[in-house]
Design an enzyme around this catalytic site. Structure first.
Site, PDB file in Angstrom:
ATOM      1  N   GLY A 111       0.807  -1.139  -0.103  1.00 55.20           N
ATOM      2  CA  GLY A 111      -0.065   0.139  -0.085  1.00 55.20           C
ATOM      3  C   GLY A 111       0.997   1.259   0.070  1.00 55.20           C
ATOM      4  O   GLY A 111       2.173   1.120   0.003  1.00 55.20           O
TER       5      GLY A 111
ATOM      6  N   ALA B 248      -6.257   8.293  -7.857  1.00 48.42           N
ATOM      7  CA  ALA B 248      -5.962   9.381  -8.712  1.00 48.42           C
ATOM      8  C   ALA B 248      -7.112  10.167  -9.245  1.00 48.42           C
ATOM      9  O   ALA B 248      -7.276  11.533  -8.931  1.00 48.42           O
ATOM     10  CB  ALA B 248      -4.991   9.261 -10.079  1.00 48.42           C
TER      11      ALA B 248
ATOM     12  N   HIS C   2     -24.674  -3.605 -30.476  1.00 50.90           N
ATOM     13  CA  HIS C   2     -24.721  -4.978 -30.693  1.00 50.90           C
ATOM     14  C   HIS C   2     -23.699  -5.291 -31.789  1.00 50.90           C
ATOM     15  O   HIS C   2     -23.988  -4.856 -32.979  1.00 50.90           O
ATOM     16  CB  HIS C   2     -25.915  -5.726 -30.745  1.00 50.90           C
ATOM     17  CG  HIS C   2     -25.721  -7.286 -31.132  1.00 50.90           C
ATOM     18  ND1 HIS C   2     -25.429  -8.200 -29.845  1.00 50.90           N
ATOM     19  CD2 HIS C   2     -25.977  -8.202 -32.015  1.00 50.90           C
ATOM     20  CE1 HIS C   2     -25.408  -9.396 -30.461  1.00 50.90           C
ATOM     21  NE2 HIS C   2     -25.598  -9.468 -31.847  1.00 50.90           N
TER      22      HIS C   2
END
Length: 591
Positions: free
Chosen positions: A360, A414, A542
């Site tokens: 971290g 961010a 699609h």
């Protein structure tokens, strides 16, 4: 589908508000105006060398209307004059830290006509541009292509024959470095072009509305702290920058070890495992908790582990701490002592070629002069309220002082920092704005990708139990999506947690091809308070991957209709039968 549980999501309100000391209004007006500029990782289009067409046209049009005096400041700022400061101050707004958060705040401030300066003691761009999301995506782009080229079965399924894939390490490293340099340059030029004053030096707060950088003291009506974070290194770990490294070092890719231990299996660790294994390394995860990927929704984490970890050259140790790590020296390998996370007893010792510390990040808030305004950090983070107003040691708001991004610890992303900065600018220009952090998406750029917004299933269950409501869960699979099948990328799932009683979307989690791009339809729906019944008629092109999300909405709509019909029957016939909302993953027919 299943029942689960979630936090209620608050909508931002729009009311007049001048500064942090103002009393919050109870007005219930929802701000639905979309941002005027596109962003990437929190960066505006200008950071990539593009000018904002809408903004420039608006400026030229308004400048011709001399009767519209209220726009004069904004016009001047857009032309590079950066407005005129409030009486008695050098600037309307001073931002300490020129990372993504500071950049977003500065550009929005100029749009609002504020005379703005940004102070940077290192390099423009902060962690994201220089040592984070920008260069890491360059490395991940390489790993993605390497994986595809190395997958002979995948290539043959397309009828393609590819010779053995290889790579040039320095060329890969240069790609990451060049991208960071380009974005940093464009970001700097964008602020200069708009008239933001870029001041070089380490910013320190001397007192209310007063900042020092270098030997210069300036004043500002409002100040934003946006100093970001640095890699967090636990005690007992010796980082030499060569064989024991942080993400800052790893992004330089100075060498590719044969065997590397990664301490921490969160976003950073997962992404680097993707890079290293694609380039030929063997990886060992060291995770303090009992399961890998602890920050992800558990169901998504299990599937991701089956795809991203188990088939690759990765092993792992969970429930252990790396209590001591010694760099390689004199021909000896890196040694890692593992202790049990609960008993603290020595469990094992690893010998590897390198170790990456991915435990971290820690806020970078030392030396800011916080003692001059009676502010005490909490585990290094600067305490703020929901409007990013700084709170002092007595629990009082510090007038005209704000903190955004990693330094406040609310959401260390961010784009969250940029959103917080823009929210603050809205406030200092007279519009109260509260950012809904549950609407901010996050992504892990592995192959396939993972993305999420809102609540995980355990979080939802906990909240629902406290507040007394039930929630439903719907899932769809990539295996029946035409576009995914065309790409031979059918591995993946999308999951949505919602409230059947009102159609509120509480959380969406995606694991699969381009998950990081797909999540934004859900995050925007949460941000704008859109309910399932409001988007049931939305049309998706699609064949596209977006139909995976479309199927989530449709499946939830069908469940809502079934629940409504059941409740209607219960009212009609007095039945006490409870609805069964559990169902397997929906796999729509591929058209």
């Amino acid at each position: 589908m299943q029942f689960s549980i979630s936090l209620s999501l608050s909508s931002p309100s729009t009311v007049c508000r001048s500064d942090c000391s103002a009393v919050a209004s109870n007005a219930n007006v929802t701000l639905l105006t979309p941002p005027r500029s596109l962003r990437f990782c929190g960066l505006r289009r200008e950071a990539f060398g593009f000018k904002s067409f809408n903004s420039s046209v608006h400026t030229r049009f308004q400048s011709s209307k001399t009767t519209r005096l209220s726009c004069s400041n904004r016009i001047a700022a857009s032309l590079g004059g950066n407005g005129a400061p409030s009486k008695g101050f050098d600037y309307d707004l001073v931002i300490i830290g020129a990372g993504v958060g500071g950049h977003g705040a500065a550009l929005h401030a100029v749009e609002k006509g504020l005379k703005t300066a940004i102070i940077e003691g290192d390099v423009v761009g902060g962690t994201c541009v220089n040592r984070g999301c920008v260069p890491s995506k360059a490395l991940l782009a390489v790993s993605g292509r390497m994986r595809e080229l190395q997958n002979e079965h995948h290539m043959k399924s397309f009828g393609l024959q590819v010779a053995a894939a290889g790579y040039d390490r320095q060329g890969v490293a240069d790609h990451a470095n060049n991208l960071a340099s380009k974005i940093r340059s464009n970001l700097t030029n964008s602020m200069k072009a708009l008239g933001v004053d870029i001041l070089t030096g380490f910013g320190k707060i001397l007192g209310p509305q007063k900042v020092k950088y270098g030997d210069t003291v300036i004043t500002a009506k409002d100040i934003i702290i946006a100093t970001g974070s640095v890699p967090s290194v636990p005690k007992g770990i010796e980082v030499d920058g060569k064989t024991v490294i942080t993400s800052d070092h790893a992004l330089k890719l100075e060498f590719v070890p044969q065997w590397i231990a990664i301490v921490g299996s969160g976003y950073i660790g997962l992404e680097f495992s993707d890079v290293y294994t694609a380039l030929g390394s063997e990886v060992t995860f060291v995770e303090a908790l009992d399961q890998l990927m602890p920050g992800f929704d558990p169901e998504i984490g299990k599937l991701a582990q089956r795809v991203l970890i188990n088939p690759r050259k990765i092993d792992y140790h969970t429930g252990v701490f790396a209590s001591k790590i010694t760099p390689a020296k004199d021909g000896k390998p890196v040694t890692i002592e593992l202790i049990d996370a609960k008993t603290k007893e020595l469990k094992d010792t690893l010998e590897v070629d390198a170790a990456l510390i991915a435990t971290g990040r820690a806020p970078f808030t030392q030396g800011l002069g916080l003692e001059n305004i009676n502010v005490q950090t909490q585990r290094g983070f600067i305490p703020v309220d929901e409007r990013m107003c700084v709170i002092d040691a007595n629990g009082e708001l510090v007038p005209h002082l704000y903190c955004i991004g990693d330094a406040n610890g609310k959401m260390m992303l961010a784009h969250a920092a940029s959103a917080q900065g823009i929210s603050v600018v809205e406030q200092v220009t007279g519009k109260d704005h509260i950012l809904n952090h549950l609407s901010i998406p996050a992504a892990c750029f592995t192959h396939p990708e993972i993305s999420m917004v809102g609540l995980t299933e355990p979080q939802a269950r906990e909240k629902a139990e406290k507040e007394g409501f039930e929630i439903g869960i719907v899932k769809t699979s990539f295996k029946a999506n035409t576009k995914a099948l065309a790409e031979n990328e059918g591995e993946g799932i999308a999951k949505m947690i919602y409230r059947p009683d009102n159609g509120e979307i509480l959380g969406v989690h995606i694991f699969g091809m381009h998950a990081a791009d797909l999540i934004h339809e859900a995050s925007n729906a949460i941000a704008m308070g859109t309910r399932i019944q409001d988007i049931k008629f939305a049309v998706h092109a699609h064949p596209t991957l977006s139909e995976v999300i479309d199927e989530l909405f449709k499946a939830a709509k069908m469940q809502l209709e079934r629940i409504f019909q059941l409740l209607l029957n219960m009212c009609t016939f007095g039945s006490k039968v409870k609805a069964d909302t559990s169902s397997p993953v929906a796999e729509p027919v591929a058209a």
